[in-house]
Design a protein around this motif. Structure first.
Motif, PDB file in Angstrom:
ATOM      1  N   HIS A 163       0.846  -1.210   0.000  1.00  0.00           N
ATOM      2  CA  HIS A 163       0.000   0.000   0.000  1.00  0.00           C
ATOM      3  C   HIS A 163       0.876   1.253   0.000  1.00  0.00           C
ATOM      4  O   HIS A 163       1.517   1.569   1.002  1.00  0.00           O
ATOM      5  N   GLU A 168      -8.428   2.471  -1.469  1.00  0.00           N
ATOM      6  CA  GLU A 168      -8.827   2.155  -0.134  1.00  0.00           C
ATOM      7  C   GLU A 168     -10.214   2.672   0.154  1.00  0.00           C
ATOM      8  O   GLU A 168     -10.563   3.805  -0.163  1.00  0.00           O
ATOM      9  N   HIS A 208       1.000   5.451  -1.905  1.00  0.00           N
ATOM     10  CA  HIS A 208       0.357   6.459  -2.759  1.00  0.00           C
ATOM     11  C   HIS A 208       1.475   7.163  -3.525  1.00  0.00           C
ATOM     12  O   HIS A 208       2.024   8.155  -3.051  1.00  0.00           O
ATOM     13  N   ASP A 217       2.267   2.874   3.117  1.00  0.00           N
ATOM     14  CA  ASP A 217       1.287   3.972   3.069  1.00  0.00           C
ATOM     15  C   ASP A 217       2.004   5.279   2.694  1.00  0.00           C
ATOM     16  O   ASP A 217       1.577   6.366   3.067  1.00  0.00           O
ATOM     17  N   HIS A 257      -5.669  -2.434   5.519  1.00  0.00           N
ATOM     18  CA  HIS A 257      -4.479  -1.620   5.298  1.00  0.00           C
ATOM     19  C   HIS A 257      -4.164  -0.854   6.580  1.00  0.00           C
ATOM     20  O   HIS A 257      -5.073  -0.428   7.301  1.00  0.00           O
TER      21      HIS A 257
END
Ligand SMILES: [Zn+2]
Length: 285
Positions: free
Chosen positions: A28, A121, A30, A231, A181
């Motif tokens: 996970h 998500e 971004h 994350d 997550h």
């Protein structure tokens, strides 16, 4: 100390020392927000640099996760253009206000793409007071239904909403593969999730001094229910807390998870890869 193309900053020796012998993947991240946070426009060259730096430490793949329709679209393009990058698409619970049926139609079209491995998500966020819980639950359920319809994993964001996340999953009927997550529950919730067959993805928080409860939760999870994530650009592991996170920093978190669960580091990496293949259909190599 070396300068990184994606952050421009020097790094402490712990980063190089944490390099992994068995390559692993970031469940996970971004990559678009990571570029923006570093002052860059999200671009193919940024993604290529981030993944090159990650590979040096043994992080050979990453799932880049959308939180709006536009960001989901960007993630699918990044995954299409880069080997080793996969996408998850959804609208984050804090971003759902004003979502239309057309938005859902586009999400579904994106979610069916060959490089998309999850719907996420999605979930519930009772920390940021932006949207009514009832509205959030409605949209969470539409995402659950979408994951089932397209046959992809469901990637859950759960912030201060443990009981309602579990209840909505139960009532709506969970998809075959569910990933929490940035798991933030306690040991009792970790046990409950593992018993339901859910997969728990642990972030850099597990390296924080003030997170003994999270380490205790990780310790009760069977190795085949574990994933690791950055994350990025959020939740940066110790000793880089306060700086932007990146997939190249994942090994710090993998090692902390191995210690918390008393797993051999190579065995943990191999188990994480097997789970990635089972849950997301990632290549097994
Ligand atoms: Zn996220």
């Amino acid at each position: 100390m070396t300068d990184r193309a994606t952050s421009g900053a020097a790094e402490p020796p712990e980063v190089a020392q944490s390099r992994l012998a068995v390559p692993v993947f970031d469940a996970h991240a971004h990559l678009d927000a990571m570029a923006q946070r570093a002052g860059f426009t999200p671009s193919d060259s940024f993604v290529a640099n981030a993944m090159r730096e990650a590979r040096e430490g043994g992080v050979v793949r990453a799932i880049t996760v959308g939180d709006t329709v536009a960001s989901s679209r960007w993630c699918v393009a990044a995954a299409t253009n880069h080997a080793g990058v996969y996408a998850a698409v959804a609208v984050h619970p804090t971003e759902i206000a004003g979502m239309t049926d057309d938005d859902y139609a586009e999400l579904e079209q994106l979610a069916r793409g060959p490089r998309v491995v999850a719907v996420g998500e999605t979930g519930l966020d009772y920390y940021w007071d932006r949207t009514e819980p009832a509205d959030q639950q409605l949209h969470f359920r539409r995402h659950i239904e979408l994951a089932k319809r397209v046959g992809k994993a469901l990637m859950i964001h759960d912030r201060n909403a443990h009981a309602d996340v579990l209840r909505n999953l139960r009532e709506e009927g969970a998809p075959e593969h569910v990933v929490f997550h940035a798991f933030s529950g306690d040991a009792a919730m970790a046990r409950e999730c593992a018993a339901a067959g859910y997969v728990l993805s642990f972030p850099g928080v597990i390296t924080f001094k003030n997170a003994p409860a999270l380490r205790a939760a990780a310790a009760v999870v069977p190795i085949e229910n574990l994933l690791v994530e950055t994350d990025a650009p959020f939740l940066t592991p110790h000793p880089l807390r306060g700086r932007p996170n990146a997939p190249r920093l994942l090994p710090l978190t993998v090692r902390a998870l191995a210690t918390a669960g008393r797993h051999d580091i190579d065995a943990l990496c191999a188990a994480v890869n097997a789970t990635g293949t089972r849950v997301f259909g990632l290549p097994a190599d």
